[in-house]
Enzyme design. Structure first.
Site, PDB file in Angstrom:
ATOM      1  N   THR A 197       5.336 -83.197 -65.769  1.00 22.74           N
ATOM      2  CA  THR A 197       4.689 -81.931 -65.446  1.00 22.74           C
ATOM      3  C   THR A 197       3.451 -81.789 -66.294  1.00 22.74           C
ATOM      4  O   THR A 197       3.444 -82.147 -67.473  1.00 22.74           O
ATOM      5  CB  THR A 197       5.604 -80.725 -65.695  1.00 22.74           C
ATOM      6  OG1 THR A 197       4.838 -79.548 -65.448  1.00 22.74           O
ATOM      7  CG2 THR A 197       6.159 -80.666 -67.107  1.00 22.74           C
ATOM      8  N   GLU A 215      10.695 -78.586 -64.240  1.00 21.44           N
ATOM      9  CA  GLU A 215      11.860 -78.612 -65.142  1.00 21.44           C
ATOM     10  C   GLU A 215      13.131 -78.140 -64.436  1.00 21.44           C
ATOM     11  O   GLU A 215      14.216 -78.223 -64.995  1.00 21.44           O
ATOM     12  CB  GLU A 215      11.600 -77.700 -66.353  1.00 21.44           C
ATOM     13  CG  GLU A 215      10.532 -78.208 -67.318  1.00 21.44           C
ATOM     14  CD  GLU A 215       9.120 -77.759 -66.955  1.00 21.44           C
ATOM     15  OE1 GLU A 215       8.903 -77.433 -65.764  1.00 21.44           O
ATOM     16  OE2 GLU A 215       8.244 -77.742 -67.833  1.00 21.44           O
ATOM     17  N   LYS A 271      -3.818 -72.671 -62.167  1.00 24.27           N
ATOM     18  CA  LYS A 271      -3.211 -73.433 -61.066  1.00 24.27           C
ATOM     19  C   LYS A 271      -4.148 -73.426 -59.867  1.00 24.27           C
ATOM     20  O   LYS A 271      -4.370 -72.412 -59.240  1.00 24.27           O
ATOM     21  CB  LYS A 271      -1.853 -72.875 -60.700  1.00 24.27           C
ATOM     22  CG  LYS A 271      -1.022 -73.933 -60.002  1.00 24.27           C
ATOM     23  CD  LYS A 271       0.445 -73.661 -60.093  1.00 24.27           C
ATOM     24  CE  LYS A 271       1.234 -74.931 -59.844  1.00 24.27           C
ATOM     25  NZ  LYS A 271       2.651 -74.677 -59.737  1.00 24.27           N
ATOM     26  N   TRP A 307      -2.085 -78.233 -61.731  1.00 18.05           N
ATOM     27  CA  TRP A 307      -2.440 -77.572 -62.983  1.00 18.05           C
ATOM     28  C   TRP A 307      -3.750 -78.059 -63.579  1.00 18.05           C
ATOM     29  O   TRP A 307      -4.049 -79.237 -63.537  1.00 18.05           O
ATOM     30  CB  TRP A 307      -1.346 -77.799 -64.024  1.00 18.05           C
ATOM     31  CG  TRP A 307      -0.067 -77.147 -63.691  1.00 18.05           C
ATOM     32  CD1 TRP A 307       1.064 -77.762 -63.235  1.00 18.05           C
ATOM     33  CD2 TRP A 307       0.242 -75.752 -63.774  1.00 18.05           C
ATOM     34  NE1 TRP A 307       2.055 -76.832 -63.037  1.00 18.05           N
ATOM     35  CE2 TRP A 307       1.580 -75.595 -63.353  1.00 18.05           C
ATOM     36  CE3 TRP A 307      -0.480 -74.626 -64.160  1.00 18.05           C
ATOM     37  CZ2 TRP A 307       2.209 -74.360 -63.311  1.00 18.05           C
ATOM     38  CZ3 TRP A 307       0.149 -73.391 -64.112  1.00 18.05           C
ATOM     39  CH2 TRP A 307       1.473 -73.275 -63.697  1.00 18.05           C
TER      40      TRP A 307
END
Ligand code: AMP
Length: 538
Positions: free
Chosen positions: A181, A326, A434, A439
């Site tokens: 991520t 996550e 975002k 991101w």
């Protein structure tokens, strides 16, 4: 007292075997780079995924070895999603939108051994080749062209596998897949999913009050398989035996609408930016595409209520969902309880919220004074726990403050929870931007800008953008007597970042507002520039 129940392992072997045995005739359709359609059945997929597993084992794959992919949503990527884990390996999709230096960092950090790469993405591989050490690179001939000399073809590699492959024994808690991520501050962080977590996540996602996916569906995941395992949809889809339609590299509105119509798609999933494009195309030519009643799952960023209303006009139902890398990623979906359906205005209000937690996901919102009440107003950081929520990052001890001492994961999203249990995301605690579902790290941009000789300070914030949700704006304070133009700053950043990371606008300030502890007060900057209209678009 012990139960009488079997201790049956939750593993991807079961999902693959089930698909091969029960749904051999069902179709998997892929849009190839030349826009033609590749079609085959679950039976073909089953045999090829097992051949891939066998070939990997013959090539010396050991338990837990990472096999990276650099691929669009395609049949071959789906084969890797299953073939790698059932051989005991860990499939690791790489986000091809990242800057090559980040991709190289991730390959290195994850210790990837093998790379499976689409031939149309070989240029990207070339950009990282010198910086990484891979034992083997296997090229998927998606474009129909011969694989360049000196490189190994995926089809030849599959041919080296056997049909009578025997699965290795493994524990359901062993790793099956991993994703990095960039939705946190600092370097990308690895999340490792287990066979068990993926199977439970697939069951939870398929439920009627979650994504409501079944074997009568035709599923087209627009969300890329290199971003949080395409929200787990390849696994959930194969588990249910639905028809799968994979869009390859063609994610523009027209290409998607064509596929929705021709393949009779009933369920699709993606970020708001994608749906905005689809909506505009529909509004321009409302009768051009003959669509089935279709549900569109929206997540990754907030789905505006106006968008939900607008799609209703076309008989297309938007389902708002929230999740994170996550969390495998599904956390909540905004379906309506029975008593919330009668008032249409209230129904829209609820559908625009992020929704109720999926079974097995627990939520709480924590403010400065502890857990906040579910009154729809009190704000707190959303914390979650459950069997498909990460308990740590891969090989990164220092990030342990993301978990509370009593075992909850701190999402970094600020929410209110209403008395019905529906969450509404109000803000983010992390200063990230975002853009189009991906991101951008404000901190990385700030650090790079502050390395410019004319720049004293720089704070990068998100400004709302109708197409991309958010875009970066850089607020810059210059050193005394120094001068620099936005174009010069842009040129300074260009070699370091992917193009879509570069700020859309630069504003020059006397000083950056600060908190009492001296940190940039970004909330004030965001408020000040919330109506700023940037000219450039990525
Ligand atoms: P990622 O790990 O890249 O999928 O990003 C997860 C983050 O995306 C969450 O922590 C939220 O900040 C944001 N996000 C995901 N879904 C939504 C949603 N429906 N509404 C608002 N933000 C969302």
């Amino acid at each position: 007292m012990q139960s009488c129940m079997m201790d049956f392992p939750l593993s991807l072997v079961h999902l693959l075997e089930r698909a091969g045995a029960l749904f051999p005739k069902e179709e998997i359709v892929t849009r190839l780079p030349d826009k033609s359609l590749h079609r085959y059945t679950y039976a073909d997929f089953y045999h090829r995924a097992r051949r891939l597993a066998s070939a990997l084992q013959k090539a010396g794959l050991q338990k837990g070895d990472r096999v990276a992919t650099l691929s669009w949503n395609t049949y071959a990527h789906l084969e890797a999603y299953f073939g790698v884990p059932v051989a005991g390996g860990v499939v690791h999709p790489l986000n091809l939108r990242l800057h090559p230096s980040d991709i190289a960092y991730i390959i290195h950090h994850a210790q990837d051994k093998i790379l499976i790469v689409d031939d149309v993405l070989l240029k990207l591989y070339e950009a990282v080749r010198e910086q990484v050490r891979l034992e083997r690179v296997i090229v998927v001939p998606l474009s129909g062209q011969p694989v360049p000399a000196g490189l190994e073809s995926y089809e030849d590699f599959l041919a080296s596998g056997d049909d009578d492959f025997a699965y290795p024994a493994f524990d359901e808690r062993e790793a099956a897949a991993m994703c990095y991520t960039s939705g946190t501050t600092g370097r990308p962080k690895g999340v490792v999913y287990s066979h068990r977590s993926i199977v439970l996540h697939s069951l939870g996602s398929a439920l009627p009050d979650a994504l409501n996916l079944g074997m009568q569906d035709v599923l087209l995941p627009v969300v890329p398989m290199f971003h949080v395992l395409a929200w787990g949809l390849p696994y959930t889809g194969v588990m249910t035996g639905c028809k799968l339609v994979l869009p390859g590299p063609h994610l523009d509105a027209e290409s998607l609408l064509e596929l929705y119509a021709s393949e009779r798609v009933t369920k699709t999933a993606g970020v708001p930016t994608i749906w905005l494009g689809v909506l505009q195309a529909l509004q321009k030519e409302p009768t051009r595409w003959k669509l089935q009643p279709m549900e569109m799952v929206v997540g990754g960023s907030a789905a505006p209520e106006a968008m939900i209303r607008a799609f209703d006009q076309f008989g297309l139902k938007v389902l708002h969902a929230w999740g994170m890398t996550e969390m495998s990623p599904l956390g909540t979906t905004s379906r309506l309880k029975r008593h919330l359906r009668s008032d249409p205005e209230e129904a829209y209000r609820y559908r625009a919220m992020q929704g109720l937690p999926t079974p097995l996901v627990e939520i709480r919102a924590v403010g400065e004074a502890g857990v906040v009440p579910w009154d729809g107003r009190s704000l707190g950081e959303l914390q979650v726990r459950g069997p498909w929520v990460a308990a740590g990052y891969y090989n990164l001890e220092e990030e342990s403050d993301k978990w509370t001492p009593d075992g909850w994961f701190r999402t970094g999203d600020v929410v209110a929870i209403d008395p019905e249990g529906y969450i509404r995301i109000a803000d983010r605690t992390k200063d990230l931007i975002k853009s189009g579902g991906e991101w951008i790290s404000s901190i990385d941009l700030e650090n790079a800008l502050m390395a410019h000789p004319a720049v004293k300070e720089a704070a990068v914030i998100a400004i709302p953008d109708p197409k991309w949700d958010e875009r970066p704006l850089a607020a810059v304070v210059l050193k005394e007597g120094a001068q620099v133009t936005p174009e010069e700053l842009q040129a300074f950043l260009e070699p370091r970042f992917a193009k879509w990371w570069l700020p859309d606008a630069y504003v020059f300030l006397e000083e950056i507002p600060r908190t009492s502890t001296g940190k940039f007060l970004k909330s004030q900057l965001r408020e000040r520039f919330k109506d700023y209209k940037a000219k450039a678009q990525p």
